[in-house]
Design a protein around this motif. Structure first.
Motif, PDB file in Angstrom:
ATOM      1  N   THR A   1      -7.701  34.365  69.503  1.00 50.00           N
ATOM      2  CA  THR A   1      -6.365  33.895  69.892  1.00 50.00           C
ATOM      3  C   THR A   1      -5.996  34.404  71.281  1.00 50.00           C
ATOM      4  N   MET A   2      -6.273  35.666  71.523  1.00 50.81           N
ATOM      5  CA  MET A   2      -5.942  36.256  72.823  1.00 50.81           C
ATOM      6  C   MET A   2      -6.702  35.553  73.944  1.00 50.81           C
TER       7      MET A   2
ATOM      8  N   ILE B   1     -15.033  35.774  59.199  1.00 47.22           N
ATOM      9  CA  ILE B   1     -14.134  36.178  60.278  1.00 47.22           C
ATOM     10  C   ILE B   1     -13.285  37.380  59.847  1.00 47.22           C
ATOM     11  N   THR B   2     -13.051  38.304  60.759  1.00 48.24           N
ATOM     12  CA  THR B   2     -12.223  39.487  60.496  1.00 48.24           C
ATOM     13  C   THR B   2     -10.882  39.347  61.216  1.00 48.24           C
ATOM     14  N   VAL B   3      -9.988  40.267  60.893  1.00 44.45           N
ATOM     15  CA  VAL B   3      -8.673  40.271  61.544  1.00 44.45           C
ATOM     16  C   VAL B   3      -8.841  40.478  63.052  1.00 44.45           C
ATOM     17  N   ASP B   4      -9.755  41.382  63.432  1.00 41.57           N
ATOM     18  CA  ASP B   4      -9.998  41.628  64.866  1.00 41.57           C
ATOM     19  C   ASP B   4     -10.546  40.386  65.558  1.00 41.57           C
ATOM     20  N   ASP B   5     -11.408  39.635  64.840  1.00 42.51           N
ATOM     21  CA  ASP B   5     -11.952  38.403  65.421  1.00 42.51           C
ATOM     22  C   ASP B   5     -10.838  37.392  65.691  1.00 42.51           C
ATOM     23  N   ILE B   6      -9.909  37.282  64.742  1.00 43.21           N
ATOM     24  CA  ILE B   6      -8.781  36.351  64.902  1.00 43.21           C
ATOM     25  C   ILE B   6      -7.963  36.728  66.130  1.00 43.21           C
ATOM     26  N   LYS B   7      -7.686  38.027  66.269  1.00 45.76           N
ATOM     27  CA  LYS B   7      -6.915  38.498  67.417  1.00 45.76           C
ATOM     28  C   LYS B   7      -7.652  38.188  68.727  1.00 45.76           C
TER      29      LYS B   7
END
Length: 985
Positions: free
Chosen positions: A836-837, A827-833
């Motif tokens: 969550t969004m 998982i990447t930071v963009d995936d987390i965002k």
């Protein structure tokens, strides 16, 4: 050498006037062409000009024709009756060439300096008409409501004849009519009304329909130096009731009065003792003319010590009660004045600073009149503690919260709950101490530095501010930061509730919003540098239509006020006997009333114009040119009504102007002088000055005292010497420079706030004007989520806080997420965002669907068809606006506290402005994050409530004696209203 070059090449002003002079010739040529036009054709010409401009022709190209058309309209009006200010008068004005010259200068963004009586009001009509052809907002800013209304009616006759709409904006204009007023092609109004409307539009309007202004294109500022320079020291502030108020003025005022009285009694004793010593030593005598003088005598060592102590006491009285009557009388003796000044010089020497402090320690309070400050000594503080209540000892001691918190944290006997309660109590104690200390400071300021009938008047149990520049009352305005409440306590009138800043802007930053700015005045050259630096405005001196034949006499300088007033009465009696009208300019209400009493004693009939009877201003000024008229008026800046001479007065010498003192600004002196000798009329002027005037007392050169010791004139005779004229002008320049520094200081701080204000107002206006607030909410939620993601994640090696992020999401949004949901090796930071969004937006959509269903159900039961989404859009818009306003007000409060705090950084040798810039940026960053967070909370909390449920909840609330909440919202939601009644100016 420079003079030689100027003769050959001319000055920049001369070259500019020459260039504009060629345009004047073109205007006059077009006027001959247009002179045969009918009234219907004048209106058609205006429509033609507008069309040509829309098709690309510049206003500069249209200028000769447009100005000529205005001149023709004036010719058509000549001899007709115009209804102005309740009565009709004959139109007798057609622009002269010099007026056209001034009008050209204003169109090109200059300040036209035109002498009094040269017709500035008519001159402004030409650039106003030309720029109105752009169909963009055009404003004429003047100094008071009367002039705005009068000029709108008077000069508006030209515009109406040309098919241009014109309106007046005054303090009496109802809010619901203001949008219609601003729709006019040209609007006349005061700077405060324009500024406050801007603030209301951007901080109080809850719908775009409630906003009245339509932009800022072109403005002409009448009496530009008065508005852009003098008034610019005070920012415009919209304030309302403070959410929390702990004001203690009532309980503190008696103790403050007691200490001020102690100081006054002490200084009276020092002054009386000093006078007694000087008398006993035979130092105070009068010469053969009756003038106070001193005698040189041989003294014993004991007598010498007594004499030194007497002069020290007098110096001390000047630091404790500067207006002490005994001190003023003793200063009539040049040698006494010189000795006091010697001690001033002595105590300013570096080796004598300890002795200075020891001497000043005998006072309770030190008053610095020049810098408008004061300071309590140790004696004053000790006296306060002894006389005050049991907690008075804490009034000058602030808590060190960090140290106190550490003591609580390190106390093992306290539980966590007890520690929390102790810290809360400590914070409350700290807030109370700070508020009490603040109230105390303002009460002392009110007693020591604010004077009745100079800074304010008392009318109908209210404190009314007097404008220091124009002498006019300012009803509705209040001194900020609790000073107004302190003066109310001092004068024993009802103390109003404390206020909190809701919106603020300086006049400098308001006027810099205009694309084009111009101005006109009779006196701007002395402030040309400031006007160029701050507003990028050049000052152009326009020649007079007829040569000025006024005779300006040299100043008459007297030792005392008593001698000065005697001289004024003597000269006035002679002029009255001749039948010449006289205008007497005073600097305050107090002086005008004192002079009025003196004139009554001498049976000289006169009229007084000051802040207490300004309602009859126009009538008084209009009659000031009648034979034998005596008019006593406070500052004449921007009165706007010409003093026309009655028949036969010109043969007697015209209007004579008397100045009762030199003002702190050279411009006000020039404005007063300019009231006589208008349009080639004869006239004269003379200023009367005394060494007791505040200007001479506080800012004149000490060299004058040495001069007086050699040339002390007989009682009642004036002193005349070039050194005096230079000294007076130098003192005025010093004050002007100090005032410029104050304005620059205010602007530098507001420039920091201006960037923040522009950003938040732009965001607020975007919400007001959008029809899709739901999309704005999506963007806001995404921004908030993205910020949190970057705070919790960088990469798996340095920062990867899954637990912390999940806790943040769950605590702020009604969604379920645990670290396991995001625990993926790839998982990447963009995936987390993104994940969550998706969760947050889905939850928000479900929330909106549920509320839309509730709306639809309610309307279906009521038998109405509505679009639930449209209602939701409006509800969310209100929710967003109310949160922005609430958080912005709290941010302004934090900024106010910061402004106060950073001044103390000087002690640590830090630049307060740099500190303010840095910390204000940090505060704004915190504000934007907090604002988005609060909005996010509100978006998930609000609830549409069916009427039956609301009635049930209302009943429960009444039983519990809790306030009811607005319709459509459950109690836990923030209160959203389109009409926030808490905001007042």
């Amino acid at each position: 050498m420079m003079g030689f070059f100027k003769k050959i090449f001319g000055t920049a002003q001369g070259r500019l006037l020459g260039r504009y002079g060629k345009l004047v010739a073109k205007v006059n040529a077009w006027e001959k062409t247009f002179s045969s036009l009918t009234e219907e054709q004048l209106v058609e010409k205006t429509a033609s000009f507008k069309e040509r401009h829309q098709q690309g022709e510049s206003l500069d190209a249209l200028l000769p024709e447009a100005y000529a058309l205005v001149k023709v309209a004036c010719q058509k009006l000549f001899g007709t009756d115009v209804h102005v200010s309740g009565y009709s008068q004959k139109w007798d004005m057609i622009p002269y060439d010099v007026q056209i010259l001034g009008a050209i200068a204003m169109h090109y963004g200059s300040i036209a300096e035109m002498q009094t009586g040269e017709g500035k009001t008519l001159t402004a009509a030409m650039p106003l008409y030309l720029n109105a052809l752009s169909q963009k907002p055009v404003h004429l800013i003047t100094v008071n409501d009367y002039l705005a209304k009068r000029d709108c009616e008077w000069i508006g006759s030209i515009f109406r004849k040309l098919g241009i709409t014109v309106e007046a904006l005054t303090s009496q204009t109802p809010h619901q009519d203001r949008k219609r007023v601003y729709r006019a092609d040209i609007v006349y109004g005061t700077s405060s009304e324009f500024g406050f409307d801007y603030l209301r539009d951007n901080s109080m309007a809850h719908h775009s329909n409630e906003q009245c202004q339509r932009g800022h294109y072109f403005a002409i500022v009448d009496e530009v130096d008065s508005i852009l320079v003098d008034e610019a020291r005070t920012p415009l502030i919209i304030s309302g009731p403070s959410a929390t108020s702990r004001q203690m003025y009532d309980e503190l005022k008696d103790s403050v009065l007691h200490l001020v009285k102690l100081q006054r009694d002490l200084c009276n004793k020092f002054a009386t003792d000093a006078r007694k010593t000087l008398d006993q030593l035979g130092f105070l005598v009068e010469d053969t003319t009756g003038a106070p003088t001193t005698e040189k005598k041989k003294l014993s060592k004991t007598e010498e010590a007594e004499l030194i102590q007497a002069y020290k006491y007098l110096w001390l009285v000047g630091k404790g009660t500067p207006h002490n009557k005994v001190l003023k009388r003793l200063k009539e003796y040049p040698d006494v004045r010189a000795e006091i000044e010697k001690w001033e010089t002595y105590f300013h020497g570096e080796p004598n600073k300890e002795e200075r402090l020891e001497t000043l320690a005998k006072l309770y309070i030190i008053v610095d009149e020049r810098n408008n400050e004061y300071e309590l000594t140790d004696l004053g503080i000790n006296s306060w503690i002894q006389h005050g209540e049991h907690h008075a000892m804490n009034d000058f001691v602030m808590l060190d919260l960090g140290h106190e918190y550490a003591l609580i944290d390190n106390d093992p006997a306290l539980s966590d709950q007890e520690k929390m309660h102790k810290k809360v109590a400590l914070r409350e104690e700290d807030a109370l101490r700070k508020e009490r200390a603040h109230n105390l400071r303002q009460l002392f300021r009110a007693h020591l530095l604010m004077e009745k009938d100079i800074d304010y008047i008392v009318q109908e149990k209210k404190i009314i501010i007097i404008d220091e520049n124009t002498g006019r009352p300012q009803p509705g305005r209040r001194f900020s930061d609790g000073l107004h409440q302190a003066i109310e306590a001092k004068e024993n009138v009802p103390i109003q509730q404390e206020t909190q800043t809701y919106a603020t802007i300086t006049l400098q930053n308001y006027f810099r919003m205009y694309e084009k700015l111009a101005g006109m005045t009779g006196t701007a050259m002395t402030e040309a540098n400031e006007l160029k630096q701050i507003y990028n405005l050049e000052v152009l001196a326009i020649p007079t239509h007829r040569r000025c034949v006024r005779e300006d006499f040299d100043d008459e300088v007297y030792m005392t006020e008593r001698e000065k007033y005697n001289a004024i009465v003597k000269d006035l009696t002679a002029l009255y006997a001749e039948g010449r009208p006289v205008l007497i300019g005073t600097e305050s209400v107090d002086v005008s009333e004192k002079l009025s009493r003196i004139l009554k004693q001498h049976k000289l009939p006169h009229t007084v114009l000051n802040a207490k009877n300004h309602a009859h201003e126009a009538e008084i000024i209009a009659n000031a040119g009648q034979k034998g008229a005596i008019t006593v008026a406070t500052n004449m800046a921007g009165r706007g009504t010409d003093i026309k001479l009655s028949e036969g007065v010109a043969l007697l010498g015209g209007l004579h102007v008397m100045g009762t003192t030199r003002h702190q600004s050279r411009r006000i002196d020039r404005q007063l002088r300019g009231r006589s000798a208008r349009q080639g009329d004869p006239g004269s002027s003379k200023f009367y000055v005394s060494f007791e005037d505040s200007l001479m007392r506080l800012f004149a050169s000490p060299k004058l005292t040495a001069f007086l010791q050699r040339f002390r004139p007989p009682e009642g005779e004036p002193i005349s010497a070039p050194i005096l004229n230079r000294s007076i002008e130098t003192a005025q320049k010093r004050i002007e420079q100090r005032n410029y520094s104050m304005r620059k200081h205010t602007l530098e701080y507001d420039d920091v706030m201006n960037k923040q204000r522009q950003e938040i107002y732009a965001f607020r206006n975007e919400i007001l004007k959008t029809n899709d607030t739901i999309t704005v909410c999506y963007d806001l939620l995404e921004t908030l989520c993205e910020r949190s993601v970057h705070q919790h994640f960088v990469n798996k090696q340095s920062l990867w806080n899954l637990q912390g992020f999940c806790d943040w999401v769950v605590s702020h949004f009604p969604v379920s997420i645990i670290p396991k949901d995001l625990d993926d090796d790839y998982i990447t930071v963009d995936d987390i965002k993104t994940r969550t969004m998706t969760l947050i937006i889905d939850a928000f959509k479900k929330k909106l669907d549920h509320e839309a269903d509730t709306i639809a159900m309610v309307q279906e039961n009521a038998g109405k068809e509505v679009n639930p989404v449209a209602i939701l859009q409006e509800v969310i818009k209100s929710l967003l606006i109310s949160n922005i306003d609430k958080q912005w007000q709290e941010h302004l409060l934090a900024i106010d506290h910061l402004r106060t705090d950073v001044n103390l950084r000087v002690v640590g040798q830090k630049d307060p402005l740099l500190e303010f810039k840095h910390e204000a940026f940090v505060l704004f960053d915190q504000f934007t994050t907090h604002l988005k967070t609060e909005i996010a909370h509100a978006l998930f909390k609000f609830e549409m409530i069916p009427p039956q449920v609301k009635q049930l909840k209302d009943s429960i609330q009444r039983v519990q004696k809790r306030p009811s909440f607005p319709r459509f919202f459950e109690p836990k939601a923030p209160v959203i209203s389109h009409h926030d009644e808490g905001k007042t100016i």
